[in-house]
Design a protein around this motif. Structure first.
Motif, PDB file in Angstrom:
ATOM      1  N   ARG A   1      40.293 -15.326 -52.989  1.00 19.70           N
ATOM      2  CA  ARG A   1      40.236 -15.938 -51.653  1.00 19.70           C
ATOM      3  C   ARG A   1      38.800 -16.041 -51.182  1.00 19.70           C
ATOM      4  NH1 ARG A   1      44.304 -19.040 -49.948  1.00 19.70           N
ATOM      5  NH2 ARG A   1      44.106 -19.438 -52.146  1.00 19.70           N
ATOM      6  N   TYR A   2      38.067 -14.992 -51.464  1.00 18.62           N
ATOM      7  CA  TYR A   2      36.666 -14.967 -51.043  1.00 18.62           C
ATOM      8  C   TYR A   2      35.882 -16.073 -51.737  1.00 18.62           C
ATOM      9  CZ  TYR A   2      32.396 -12.992 -49.287  1.00 18.62           C
ATOM     10  OH  TYR A   2      31.230 -12.824 -48.610  1.00 18.62           O
TER      11      TYR A   2
ATOM     12  N   SER B   1      36.827 -19.504 -50.214  1.00 19.32           N
ATOM     13  CA  SER B   1      36.220 -19.876 -48.939  1.00 19.32           C
ATOM     14  C   SER B   1      34.720 -20.092 -49.105  1.00 19.32           C
ATOM     15  CB  SER B   1      36.509 -18.811 -47.873  1.00 19.32           C
ATOM     16  OG  SER B   1      35.842 -17.622 -48.187  1.00 19.32           O
ATOM     17  N   SER B   2      34.138 -19.345 -50.015  1.00 17.98           N
ATOM     18  CA  SER B   2      32.713 -19.503 -50.259  1.00 17.98           C
ATOM     19  C   SER B   2      32.413 -20.888 -50.845  1.00 17.98           C
ATOM     20  CB  SER B   2      32.260 -18.396 -51.204  1.00 17.98           C
ATOM     21  OG  SER B   2      30.886 -18.381 -51.330  1.00 17.98           O
TER      22      SER B   2
ATOM     23  N   VAL C   1      29.321 -13.664 -53.369  1.00 21.49           N
ATOM     24  CA  VAL C   1      30.249 -12.946 -54.246  1.00 21.49           C
ATOM     25  C   VAL C   1      29.530 -11.798 -54.959  1.00 21.49           C
ATOM     26  CG1 VAL C   1      31.717 -13.161 -56.268  1.00 21.49           C
ATOM     27  CG2 VAL C   1      31.753 -14.934 -54.528  1.00 21.49           C
TER      28      VAL C   1
ATOM     29  N   ILE D   1      29.546  -8.792 -52.894  1.00 19.76           N
ATOM     30  CA  ILE D   1      30.849  -8.138 -52.972  1.00 19.76           C
ATOM     31  C   ILE D   1      30.901  -7.234 -54.187  1.00 19.76           C
ATOM     32  CG2 ILE D   1      33.268  -8.564 -53.486  1.00 19.76           C
ATOM     33  CD1 ILE D   1      32.907  -9.212 -50.758  1.00 19.76           C
TER      34      ILE D   1
END
Lengths: 323, 328
Positions: free
Chosen positions: A207-208, A211-212, A248, A251
């Motif tokens: 998901r990250y 959206s990125s 990312v 993260i």
């Protein structure tokens, strides 16, 4: 850049000092101590004996004196001996670390290898069947308690189908097998724990990444790249992905603590001899030296991990590199 | 002269739950080979969307819903995406309003310029690199060879626009679309970029579609001009005529609002009122609520582009009829 790096490195010892102080502090303010845990309920053991034991471990001394003693030993690279079996903490940790690293590196690699492509394609084909089914899957993945999923996996693939062993990393009998068979055995034992630990992360990261990428696809330079006549594939996989990966990478730095710390839940479910269980058992046994050792090592590796991810960020993003 | 690019009845809509929103509602213009057409209008009149339509790069969910865009007789509106990729950057190139954000921050200039070259030409990396150096020199970037390894953030706005321009001309396009190429730049840099655009247009014999709201630039750099209002062309003519004998009240208003050197004025002249939302397009002539000449007919019937002079067209009921012709 060198200056920045130096600053980042110099702050590590300071952080470690504070982390270890807090760790020992928390252990101290928690009710009970090793002596009481072991003999407190035994009517045969007198109060004097308990005090003698506390004296033996140095637990009768003031908190800061104890901390100083620990610190002096640590500076000479001695983490002390376990209260439980009197073996050096270093030895105990070195026994457990490889198991945790193996499991978590594989799981992290799986997360990144699968989640990023899913995220990119979802963003690229937004609203498509793929995007919507990935979204649904992620929703399920996010809301599934992973310990429960792990149990289901064991039941289905381990017990009913019998495809994979359900627990343990290295049973005693593998030492009699040839090396290739040992490796195969280990691989089959890794499948379920790796999948179970990766599942939750997969959902979040994809998901990250989505959206990125969506954010980047709106940028002017993406339109300009299209105007140059680049194919959509090239626009997405070259121009959008590299920019989208910047956040990312951060993260990734944040997932590093769990990489080293290990997970109590999964290591317990799969009887995996890793750091998570080691730390948990040490806490339950008031085994201060092991708790401190695991804590400090995790903290150290985490700080190094974050440093590495920052450097990776700078390496990808030229705007930071030159500052 | 034969037309290189012909836009006919172009309509762009953005679907929305409250009904389709149509920021471009029937645009016609032609671009002749080797000429410059200025597309002029206020912010939000649809000029950028018109330009993006030509490359079929409308931001989603925008779509071309009607009209034709003929490039050398090929309709770009119906061309498959696979073919369209071969047009973009090769036959029709574009530079944008925002040079600061139009280059990808994480790739070197050299990488991005050679990429543009290699998107359409089958040449080796080394040859593309040499060509990139030539191109950067052609747009007056000093120390071109060294700067290939630099990243966009090491360039100023004007320099970035030069890089964009180098990429745009890399495949010798027939048409260059420049969407407000100097709006984001300093005045001195503006003049340099406009000079460069003019020189390159001549050297490469390109046609230039210059989207701008700056009438000074129109006067300097264009052969012909098309004035847009609320998604439609309201007047088009050879550039000198727009200053000598503007036929549409909106054009006249635009011209009046330009402050002149040496003229003592207390307040800048503005056109009364504001541009209405395109979704609330007025009935009749879309300009009538702001027009001082408007009467009953303007409120009811929509005017179409009609000849008012020598290759001079205007969409206005009140425009003077062409010389030698009586009102009919």
């Amino acid at each position: 850049m060198v200056n920045y790096l130096l600053r980042r490195i110099l702050i590590i010892p300071v952080m470690l000092l504070m982390i270890s102080l807090i760790t020992l502090g928390v252990m101290h303010i928690s009710p009970g101590d090793p002596a009481a845990l072991r003999y407190g309920l035994n009517p045969e053991v007198s109060a004097t004996a308990l005090d003698r034991m506390r004296e033996l471990y140095g637990l009768d001394q003031p908190f800061l004196t104890q901390y100083r003693g620990w610190l002096i030993r640590v500076v000479s690279l001695d983490l002390g001996n376990s209260f439980i079996d009197d073996r050096p903490v270093q030895t105990i940790i070195l026994e457990r670390l490889p198991a945790t690293l193996l499991l978590n590196i594989l799981s992290l690699a799986l997360i990144f290898a699968v989640a990023i492509p899913i995220g990119v394609v979802s963003a690229w084909r937004r609203g498509s069947f793929f995007d919507r089914s990935a979204g649904l899957l992620v929703f399920i993945g996010y809301s599934t308690p992973t310990f429960w999923l792990a149990l289901l996996l064991i039941m289905f693939f381990g017990v009913r189908l019998g495809w994979f062993p359900i627990s343990g990393m290295r049973p005693w009998y593998v030492q009699f097998m040839p090396p290739a068979a040992q490796l195969r055995d280990l691989a089959s034992r890794l499948v379920l724990p790796v999948f179970a630990t990766a599942f939750g992360g997969l959902a979040g990261l994809s998901r990250y990444a989505r959206s990125s990428v969506l954010e980047v696809l709106r940028q002017d330079y993406v339109r300009a790249a299209r105007a140059k006549g680049l194919t959509e594939k090239r626009v997405v996989w070259k121009h959008a992905v590299k920019n989208a990966l910047l956040p990312v990478v951060t993260i990734m730095g944040l997932t590093l603590p769990s990489l080293i710390g290990g997970s109590v839940i999964f290591e317990t479910i799969f009887s995996w001899p890793g750091m998570g269980r080691l730390g948990y058992n040490a806490i339950m046994n008031y085994d201060y030296p092991v708790v401190m050792g695991v804590g400090v090592l995790s903290a150290f590796l985490t700080l190094v991990g974050i440093l590495i991810s920052d450097l990776a960020y700078a390496w990808i993003d030229p705007r930071i590199r030159y500052r | 002269m034969e037309n290189l690019l012909e836009v006919k009845g172009l309509e762009v809509s953005f679907p929305s739950p409250a009904g389709d929103f149509k920021p471009v509602a029937g645009v016609d213009f032609v671009l002749e080979p080797g000429r410059t057409l200025g597309l002029v209008g206020e912010s939000g009149c649809g000029k950028t969307l018109t330009a993006l339509s030509i490359l079929r790069l409308l931001p989603p969910p925008g779509k071309i819903t009607a009209g034709k865009i003929n490039l050398q007789g090929v309709d770009l509106v119906t061309l498959p995406e696979k073919e369209m990729v071969k047009i973009r950057g090769a036959k029709v190139a574009m530079i944008f309003q925002e040079p600061m954000t139009s280059l990808n921050p994480v790739f070197t200039i050299g990488n991005q310029v050679t990429e543009a070259i290699r998107a359409h030409q089958r040449i080796s990396r080394a040859a593309a690199r040499r060509r990139a150096v030539e191109l950067l020199r052609a747009v007056n970037i000093p120390r071109a060879e060294e700067r290939l390894g630099d990243y966009p953030h090491q360039f100023s706005g004007g320099m970035r626009q030069r890089v964009m321009l180098a990429m745009a001309i890399s495949c010798r396009p027939l048409v260059l679309i420049a969407d407000e190429p100097t709006t984001a730049l300093d005045v001195t840099v503006q003049a340099q970029i406009m000079g460069l655009l003019k020189r390159l247009r001549e050297e490469l014999a390109m046609s230039l579609l210059l989207v701008t709201h700056d009438l000074g630039i129109v006067a300097q750099a264009t052969d012909r001009v098309a004035v847009m209002y609320l998604g439609r062309i309201v007047e088009t003519c050879p550039t000198p005529l727009i200053f000598q004998s503007p036929a549409h009240p909106y054009t006249r208003g635009l011209l009046r609002s330009v402050p002149r050197l040496g003229q003592r004025i207390r307040r800048l002249q503005a056109i009364e009122g504001v541009v209405p939302e395109s979704s609330l397009r007025p009935r009749g002539c879309s300009f009538h609520p702001r027009c001082e000449l408007a009467d009953e007919r303007c409120r009811e019937a929509e005017p179409v582009l009609e000849t008012v002079g020598d290759s001079h067209l205007a969409a206005c009921h009140k425009a003077p009829p062409p010389a030698g012709k009586t009102d009919g």
